[in-house]
Design a protein around this motif. Sequence first.
Motif: not given
Length: 434
Positions: A204-215, A335-340
């Motif tokens: 799993x790879x979460x983009x550094x900015x992803x958590x600022x864009x989804x809850x 962003x979708x893949x990071x959220x998943x």
Amino acid sequence: MNDIMDSEVVQVVESSFVVPNEPTPREGLWLSPLDLILANRGHTPIVYLYSSSNVAAGDDFFDVARLKEAMAKALVAFYPLAGRLGVDDDGRAEITCNGEGALFVVAQADLTVDDLKDDFSPSPELRRLFVPRVETTSVILAIQVTFLKCGGVVLGTALHHVAIDAFSAIHFIQTWSAFSKHGDRATIELPWHDRTLLRARSPPTVHPDALTKFYPKATFSYPPGPIAIQAFVISKDQVASLKRLSGGTSTFCAMSALVWQCTCIARRLPSDSEARLNFPVSVRRRMSPPLPIRYFGNSTLRMGVTGAVRDIASEALASVAGRIKGAIDRMDDELVRSAIDYYETMAMAETDSRPVKGTLPETDLQIISWLGMPLYDADFGWGKPWVMLRAESIRGGLVYLMNDGPADDAGVRVLMCMEAANIKELERLLYEKL
């Protein structure tokens, strides 16, 4: 309406299970991270109200045998809805596709359409009377057909949120009603059941900015005072005017901007506090490649927008709407893949599947949009429903946006659940700005 409903008792006439009328796959259906994150949401209670006034006198209005036969046909393609919630060998929740069937309840009520239609709004009583009560871990789908003494019908549905989202639920209702109306001549579109299209990456790879864009996680607490539910109807002309004020943006962005701004003011929040708005956005067309059009499962990601209360309350509506549109436009495949990926790790760590209770903080608002969805495509052969709505909404801070009826000129219905002390002021502000 609540006084009438409290004094009446719905009598259950029959309770049975409807199974697919042809053999279906016997398997464990893997659930994606976007499914698992909703495991504790339980069943979504929806009601449809039908009047028999426009039906020919000779018609057998809402014939139960016909409805059951149509459902048995629909469940062949939608076989997961005839299954049960289970757990695979790794301890992961799954849908056990065993063909045991959907619960089908038939009831009678000493009520008329006129008793209900003047104040047909979500309440614990509406759910108690017209939607089957089922355990969170039991059936996936439960239906109740309640015959009113005037000849009208209330159709109540309970679909487990871990199994499907609104898009997929409507797809099933469209198919079931088409079989009822047209029989074997019905034209249907088959659902796509392969949920591994939303499998997490390895690793799993979460983009550094992803958590600022989804809850990824909402915070709930028990409210200090009573919660009220009220529906506000915005006419088609008012919506058009609002969209112009909002810079020509979408109905969703314009309505959300208005509701968010008015709620911040009505709640009298400290000007320097941070207001948070979140809303589910479909990922179906935002992935590369996009999901199949008839993907059957959960396919939404909760996006977020924040701002100082002073700014949200004082900015032009076009500016507030621009904040919302900007968040939506940022949703891309990464962003979708990071959220998943994030939801996969979070879902595996979450062991409590009991429904979450409480309300959102007063600084938070969650807006769920059913705008543009074919909510009224539920004609079983006796006409479209007079109204369709969620049977119960008891969580403060939640807002539902939907078209106010099946007509082309229908406006927007805003279903608000918030602190009772502030809801009248919200109503005044909403209509003042329109």
